[in-house]
Scaffold this motif. Structure first.
Motif, PDB file in Angstrom:
ATOM      1  N   UNK A 207       0.866  -1.176   0.000  1.00 48.71           N
ATOM      2  CA  UNK A 207       0.000   0.000   0.000  1.00 48.71           C
ATOM      3  C   UNK A 207       0.902   1.225   0.000  1.00 48.71           C
ATOM      4  N   UNK A 208       0.841   1.992  -1.071  1.00 47.48           N
ATOM      5  CA  UNK A 208       1.700   3.173  -1.186  1.00 47.48           C
ATOM      6  C   UNK A 208       1.210   4.330  -0.333  1.00 47.48           C
ATOM      7  N   UNK A 209       0.040   4.180   0.266  1.00 50.84           N
ATOM      8  CA  UNK A 209      -0.464   5.243   1.126  1.00 50.84           C
ATOM      9  C   UNK A 209      -1.368   6.214   0.387  1.00 50.84           C
ATOM     10  N   UNK A 210      -1.939   7.158   1.120  1.00 54.85           N
ATOM     11  CA  UNK A 210      -2.864   8.116   0.493  1.00 54.85           C
ATOM     12  C   UNK A 210      -2.130   9.109  -0.401  1.00 54.85           C
ATOM     13  N   UNK A 211      -2.846   9.589  -1.423  1.00 52.01           N
ATOM     14  CA  UNK A 211      -2.287  10.640  -2.267  1.00 52.01           C
ATOM     15  C   UNK A 211      -2.013  11.888  -1.435  1.00 52.01           C
ATOM     16  N   UNK A 212      -1.058  12.670  -1.899  1.00 55.48           N
ATOM     17  CA  UNK A 212      -0.633  13.863  -1.169  1.00 55.48           C
ATOM     18  C   UNK A 212      -0.696  15.094  -2.063  1.00 55.48           C
ATOM     19  N   UNK A 213      -0.818  16.247  -1.418  1.00 50.78           N
ATOM     20  CA  UNK A 213      -0.712  17.543  -2.106  1.00 50.78           C
ATOM     21  C   UNK A 213       0.309  18.383  -1.373  1.00 50.78           C
ATOM     22  N   UNK A 214       1.135  19.073  -2.152  1.00 49.02           N
ATOM     23  CA  UNK A 214       2.114  19.967  -1.527  1.00 49.02           C
ATOM     24  C   UNK A 214       2.157  21.272  -2.313  1.00 49.02           C
ATOM     25  N   UNK A 354      -7.293  30.375   1.582  1.00 46.64           N
ATOM     26  CA  UNK A 354      -7.527  29.137   0.819  1.00 46.64           C
ATOM     27  C   UNK A 354      -7.754  28.008   1.814  1.00 46.64           C
ATOM     28  N   UNK A 355      -8.667  27.104   1.454  1.00 47.84           N
ATOM     29  CA  UNK A 355      -9.013  26.011   2.352  1.00 47.84           C
ATOM     30  C   UNK A 355      -8.528  24.677   1.778  1.00 47.84           C
ATOM     31  N   UNK A 356      -8.747  23.616   2.527  1.00 41.54           N
ATOM     32  CA  UNK A 356      -8.296  22.309   2.090  1.00 41.54           C
ATOM     33  C   UNK A 356      -6.966  21.945   2.715  1.00 41.54           C
ATOM     34  N   UNK A 357      -6.351  20.817   2.254  1.00 43.51           N
ATOM     35  CA  UNK A 357      -5.094  20.349   2.858  1.00 43.51           C
ATOM     36  C   UNK A 357      -3.975  21.385   2.815  1.00 43.51           C
ATOM     37  N   UNK A 358      -3.993  22.223   1.796  1.00 46.10           N
ATOM     38  CA  UNK A 358      -2.942  23.234   1.670  1.00 46.10           C
ATOM     39  C   UNK A 358      -3.463  24.616   2.038  1.00 46.10           C
TER      40      UNK A 358
END
Length: 370
Positions: A207-214, A354-358
């Motif tokens: 399992x490569x894990x969850x997708x990410x955003x940077x 801005x909202x969300x993970x970033x």
């Protein structure tokens, strides 16, 4: 007989002759039979001396009475058995005691064959990988041994050589080898080897894990999982992999990149992918000229479309809100107006969220020029 009369008579009896028989010491001998194979009949013959014309014989094997008569025959005797004959002399013969002779049985040695097997590779293998079993040691195999490989005690069709290879074995099965041969006495004998359990390694669950955003220029830790298997990340661009924790590399790609995590080989192999999305940081201009000349007529916040869940508020110097928008984009950019009228030249102050993970909050000043 009487002679004379009266008190002068004399009487005589008959004469008895006594014969004293000498005491004899009987003896007996038994010749050891020739060494022969187990199961062959052995005959023992007792030869008695000084036992008279009609002695009696009693045969014992390991102190158990088994027969009478001057001879004894048996096919069940084994090496080490003690065969004893006791001879009682003819009735009326003066003898000291019965005569005894003992013979120890020796058979042709016929040791049973022994057999041991081993497997390569010795550790667990992936499902579908070949396992090779072979004879590790064998004794008394004879000139023409016959082998038969077995799985859980069942014959494997065609597996009749000293080596057996399979790619279809399953965890929990046991492999043995049966040997059939003829011993030195021509008798069929069988030996079965030690059992070797089949050890199959479970397939890798990668399992490569969850997708990410940077944000561009930043990094993130990937969250891979693959048990204890050695792993490989591809491509390696933008990755910093720690030898102590290869499942959690630091990713700092400059563009959106999909990484593949792989582990295991053959039937054990597995892989999974994770995408690191690189989003550029928004760029907020500090001035614009809403004069209708087609250049910088709106307050264009570069890359804000990458963060559609956003809010933009603009205030004048006294803190009054002069512009507000959600999901700010080219479609609803501020055109430098207030209540439908051009905003006066001057400096205004903004708060962009801005909202969300970033998600991030930006604040600063914006100047309107004409």
């Amino acid at each position: 007989m009487t002679s004379g009369t009266g008190t002068c008579s004399i009487s005589f009896s008959n004469v008895v002759t006594i014969q004293v028989q000498p005491v004899v010491t009987p003896s007996v001998s038994v010749a050891p039979p020739p060494v022969q194979c187990p199961g062959t009949a052995l005959t023992f013959t007792a030869v008695a001396t000084n036992a008279g014309p009609a002695p009696t014989f009693s045969w014992l094997v390991n102190n158990v009475a088994v027969a009478s008569g001057p001879t004894f025959t048996s096919s069940t005797l084994v090496t080490g058995d003690q065969v004893r004959v006791e001879v009682t002399p003819t009735a009326g013969l003066c003898s000291a005691a019965p005569a005894v002779a003992t013979v120890t049985v020796t058979r042709t040695p016929t040791p049973l064959p022994t057999l041991a097997i081993a497997v390569q590779p010795g550790g667990p293998v992936c499902l579908g990988a070949p396992l090779t079993f072979s004879v590790a040691s064998v004794t008394e195999a004879g000139p023409a041994p016959e082998y038969q490989w077995q799985i859980n005690g069942n014959d494997v069709n065609g597996a009749t050589g000293p080596v057996f290879t399979s790619t279809t074995l399953r965890e929990g099965q046991t492999v043995t080898l049966r040997l059939r041969t003829i011993n030195a006495c021509g008798q069929p004998v069988t030996a079965v080897s030690n059992g070797v359990p089949v050890r199959i390694q479970p397939p890798v669950d990668v399992d490569a894990g969850p997708d990410k955003e940077i944000l561009a220029g930043t990094s993130v830790i990937l969250e891979g999982r693959a048990g204890t298997y050695p792993v490989t990340w591809t491509p390696a661009t933008g990755l910093t992999i720690s030898p102590n924790d290869p499942l959690r590399p630091r990713a700092a790609p400059t563009v959106t990149t999909t990484y593949t995590l792989s582990a295991g080989e053959g039937g054990c192999a597995d892989s999974d992918q994770v995408t690191v999305t690189v989003r550029p940081a928004i760029r907020i201009p500090n001035a614009f000229t809403p004069n209708g000349d087609g250049r910088d007529d709106t307050w264009q916040i570069e890359f804000i479309e990458q963060y559609p869940d956003n809010t933009v508020n603009v205030f004048n110097r006294w803190g009054n809100k002069v512009f507000s928008a959600t999901n700010y984009s080219r479609a609803n950019e501020w055109r430098g107006d207030m209540n439908g009228q051009p905003a006066p030249v001057g400096t205004y102050y903004y708060v962009v969220v801005t909202k969300g993970p970033l998600g991030k909050s930006y604040s600063g000043s914006i100047t309107i020029l004409y």
